[in-house]
Design a protein around this motif. Structure first.
Motif, PDB file in Angstrom:
ATOM      1  N   ASN A   6       0.809  -1.215   0.000  1.00  0.00           N
ATOM      2  CA  ASN A   6       0.000   0.000   0.000  1.00  0.00           C
ATOM      3  C   ASN A   6       0.841   1.262   0.000  1.00  0.00           C
ATOM      4  OD1 ASN A   6      -2.461  -1.416   0.047  1.00  0.00           O
ATOM      5  ND2 ASN A   6      -2.312  -1.684   2.267  1.00  0.00           N
ATOM      6  N   ASN A   7       2.155   1.116   0.059  1.00  0.00           N
ATOM      7  CA  ASN A   7       3.031   2.278   0.033  1.00  0.00           C
ATOM      8  C   ASN A   7       3.226   2.764  -1.402  1.00  0.00           C
ATOM      9  OD1 ASN A   7       4.871   0.726   2.626  1.00  0.00           O
ATOM     10  ND2 ASN A   7       3.565   2.499   2.855  1.00  0.00           N
ATOM     11  N   ILE A   8       3.286   4.090  -1.548  1.00  0.00           N
ATOM     12  CA  ILE A   8       3.468   4.694  -2.872  1.00  0.00           C
ATOM     13  C   ILE A   8       4.859   5.328  -2.932  1.00  0.00           C
ATOM     14  CG2 ILE A   8       2.654   6.437  -4.493  1.00  0.00           C
ATOM     15  CD1 ILE A   8      -0.132   6.100  -3.337  1.00  0.00           C
ATOM     16  N   ILE A   9       5.583   5.003  -4.003  1.00  0.00           N
ATOM     17  CA  ILE A   9       6.920   5.562  -4.220  1.00  0.00           C
ATOM     18  C   ILE A   9       6.848   6.524  -5.396  1.00  0.00           C
ATOM     19  CG2 ILE A   9       9.332   5.030  -4.717  1.00  0.00           C
ATOM     20  CD1 ILE A   9       8.527   2.094  -3.779  1.00  0.00           C
ATOM     21  N   LEU A  10       7.217   7.772  -5.179  1.00  0.00           N
ATOM     22  CA  LEU A  10       7.230   8.766  -6.248  1.00  0.00           C
ATOM     23  C   LEU A  10       8.628   8.806  -6.862  1.00  0.00           C
ATOM     24  CD1 LEU A  10       5.966  11.071  -7.862  1.00  0.00           C
ATOM     25  CD2 LEU A  10       6.637  12.639  -6.013  1.00  0.00           C
ATOM     26  N   ILE A  11       8.708   8.539  -8.172  1.00  0.00           N
ATOM     27  CA  ILE A  11       9.977   8.574  -8.899  1.00  0.00           C
ATOM     28  C   ILE A  11      10.040   9.887  -9.676  1.00  0.00           C
ATOM     29  CG2 ILE A  11      11.465   7.373 -10.529  1.00  0.00           C
ATOM     30  CD1 ILE A  11       9.747   4.860 -10.027  1.00  0.00           C
ATOM     31  N   VAL A  12      11.093  10.660  -9.452  1.00  0.00           N
ATOM     32  CA  VAL A  12      11.225  11.971 -10.086  1.00  0.00           C
ATOM     33  C   VAL A  12      12.476  11.971 -10.970  1.00  0.00           C
ATOM     34  CG1 VAL A  12      11.291  14.469  -9.721  1.00  0.00           C
ATOM     35  CG2 VAL A  12      10.216  12.989  -8.003  1.00  0.00           C
ATOM     36  N   ASP A  13      12.270  12.045 -12.296  1.00  0.00           N
ATOM     37  CA  ASP A  13      13.398  12.021 -13.237  1.00  0.00           C
ATOM     38  C   ASP A  13      12.901  12.561 -14.577  1.00  0.00           C
ATOM     39  OD1 ASP A  13      15.641  11.408 -14.837  1.00  0.00           O
ATOM     40  OD2 ASP A  13      16.121   9.681 -13.563  1.00  0.00           O
ATOM     41  N   ASP A  14      13.688  13.434 -15.223  1.00  0.00           N
ATOM     42  CA  ASP A  14      13.274  13.985 -16.524  1.00  0.00           C
ATOM     43  C   ASP A  14      13.791  13.142 -17.685  1.00  0.00           C
ATOM     44  OD1 ASP A  14      15.923  14.559 -16.319  1.00  0.00           O
ATOM     45  OD2 ASP A  14      15.757  16.708 -16.752  1.00  0.00           O
ATOM     46  N   ASN A  15      14.430  12.009 -17.377  1.00  0.00           N
ATOM     47  CA  ASN A  15      14.928  11.114 -18.412  1.00  0.00           C
ATOM     48  C   ASN A  15      13.974   9.917 -18.539  1.00  0.00           C
ATOM     49  OD1 ASN A  15      16.347   8.923 -19.717  1.00  0.00           O
ATOM     50  ND2 ASN A  15      18.238  10.108 -19.442  1.00  0.00           N
ATOM     51  N   PRO A  16      13.255   9.817 -19.658  1.00  0.00           N
ATOM     52  CA  PRO A  16      12.271   8.735 -19.814  1.00  0.00           C
ATOM     53  C   PRO A  16      12.879   7.342 -19.663  1.00  0.00           C
ATOM     54  CG  PRO A  16      12.002  10.394 -21.540  1.00  0.00           C
ATOM     55  CD  PRO A  16      13.279  10.729 -20.838  1.00  0.00           C
ATOM     56  N   THR A  17      14.118   7.183 -20.142  1.00  0.00           N
ATOM     57  CA  THR A  17      14.753   5.867 -20.038  1.00  0.00           C
ATOM     58  C   THR A  17      14.965   5.478 -18.586  1.00  0.00           C
ATOM     59  OG1 THR A  17      15.879   6.232 -22.150  1.00  0.00           O
ATOM     60  CG2 THR A  17      16.763   4.506 -20.706  1.00  0.00           C
TER      61      THR A  17
END
Length: 442
Positions: A6-17
């Motif tokens: 139930n935990n949510i991890i936010l991934i922040v990156d401007d590189n789509p790969t």
């Protein structure tokens, strides 16, 4: 990882790969994710729907990861969210900067899937444990406040009716009070132990898992000699991590032990007396009372902590009603604290540090027939006139609402009538007050 689903991890990156690689790894591990392609979007998402953990790239267009992390930590809504930086930078100064901004860890590029999952799961578990502890602390605080309100209300009701009661009714009031207090305190101790057992058990599991992981890592280092492994170990400061994580776990275990000690002291203090005396440890009763009064003894904004000096003598177990004697200790020690708080008024914090508030507790045996418990404060002392009345029924020097005049009267009845001992008071104005309790050993 069912406990993390139930935990949510936010991934922040401007590189789509990079986003695709890290997202796929976490999803395959059964974790739920959200993504943001810029620091600005990450700040917005974290505000209206806070995640449980943020994986944050450092080098991004617009505001970089450092600025994003700084803004996250400035916002009360996102301040406590763990941030793990993702970076290809190897500069120690950059890592130090990130930790100073509030990051909890680093993941270096190119990503190692097992390492990423292990680090994310570790910090999620620590975050979940912290949140559980915070929730339990809030519940405990609410329960304590409610209990204090009930006690205050009950005391006010008793104060109105006790004015017309005679001395003979003191014993009944004392008995009911101890019974109610014993049930309440025992209930609190029980409620504390339930979540505490959960916390302690989880911390033990974390410790066990860490040792297993560390053993596995050591085997990898022993049998997989590869320059990249050694380089990566240096990047993450593996030696520091293996030394620091056990310290963190030990700190959590120490905190849990502190709570358990308080719970045990509550049970000892609220001990229900039987119809006959039993052999008991007087020092255990005094220590449990001090533990309960610890919140009043510690430093506050107006004065340093009150210093407790214990000089315990050696004597056998005493045949007594320990629960009732604990109430005597509580009454006397609470009065001593009130006296020291009053004597601290008008004095500066620095002045009190130079001449601290002290309560001396001394116990000794008198010819192996009786034990003497002396409790002395270095407050202002009391006059001869007041001293002659302090054990009188309903006599109090405290302001309205702060004292009933029953504490020392009940204490004297417990010591003299219940135990065949004596309770005396010695005081010198300007030097302090000492109350002495004498109890026959058998």
């Amino acid at each position: 990882m069912h406990d993390l689903e139930n935990n949510i991890i936010l991934i922040v990156d401007d590189n789509p790969t990079n986003l695709a690689v890290i997202s796929e790894a976490l999803i395959d591990a059964g974790l739920e994710i959200a993504v943001a392609t810029s620091g600005e979007n990450a700040l917005k998402q974290s505000t209206y729907d806070p995640p449980d953990l943020i994986l944050l790239d450092i080098q991004m267009s617009g505001i970089d990861g450092f600025v994003t992390c700084e803004k996250l930590k400035e916002n009360p809504l996102t301040h406590d969210i763990p941030v793990i930086f993702m970076t290809a930078l190897h500069d120690t100064a950059d890592k130090v900067k990130g930790f100073n901004l509030g990051a909890v860890d680093y993941i270096t590029k190119p990503f190692q899937q097992e390492e990423v999952i292990a680090r994310v799961c570790l910090h999620l578990k620590m975050r979940n444990l912290t949140k559980k502890l915070e929730e339990q602390n809030i519940q405990l605080k609410q329960f304590t406040e409610e209990l204090e309100q009930r006690v205050t209300q009950r005391t006010a009701e008793l104060s109105e009716s006790l004015n017309d009661l005679k001395q003979a009714q003191i014993q009944l009031v004392q008995s009911e009070k101890m019974s109610a207090l014993g049930q309440l305190v025992a209930g609190i101790a029980h409620e504390i132990n339930n979540p505490l057992s959960c916390i302690s058990g989880n911390v033990d599991h974390i410790e066990e898992y860490f040792h297993d992981l560390l053993e596995h890592l050591q085997l990898c280092q022993q049998y997989c000699e590869h320059p990249e492994i050694e380089t990566h170990a240096g990047k993450i400061d593996l030696e520091f991590l293996t030394e620091d994580i056990p310290k963190i776990i030990d700190s959590a275990k120490l905190g849990a032990k502190r709570i358990r000690d308080i719970s045990n002291s509550l049970r000892t203090f609220s001990r229900a007396d039987t119809t006959s005396k039993v052999l008991a440890d007087i020092h255990e009763g005094i220590d449990s009372t001090l533990m309960i009064l610890q919140h009043r003894l510690k430093a506050n904004e107006t004065r340093p902590a009150i210093k407790i000096i214990k000089q315990y003598g050696n004597f056998p177990l005493v045949k007594c009603y320990l629960g009732q004697l604990n109430q005597v200790f509580m009454n006397i020690l609470a009065n001593a604290i009130d006296t020291l708080d009053e004597s601290s008024q008008g004095r500066s914090f620095a002045d009190i540090e130079r001449v601290p508030n002290i309560i001396n507790i001394k116990t000794e045996s008198l010819d192996n027939q009786s034990v003497i418990i002396k409790i002395k404060d270095n407050g202002k002392g009391i006059s001869s006139e007041v001293k002659s009345q302090i054990f009188d029924y309903l006599f109090t020097t405290k302001s309205v609402g702060k004292g009933t005049g029953l504490g020392l009267s009940i204490s004297r009845q417990i010591v003299v009538e219940k135990h065949g001992g004596f309770l005396s008071c010695e005081s010198v104005l300007g030097e302090g007050t000492e109350l002495a309790i004498a109890i026959p050993i058998t």
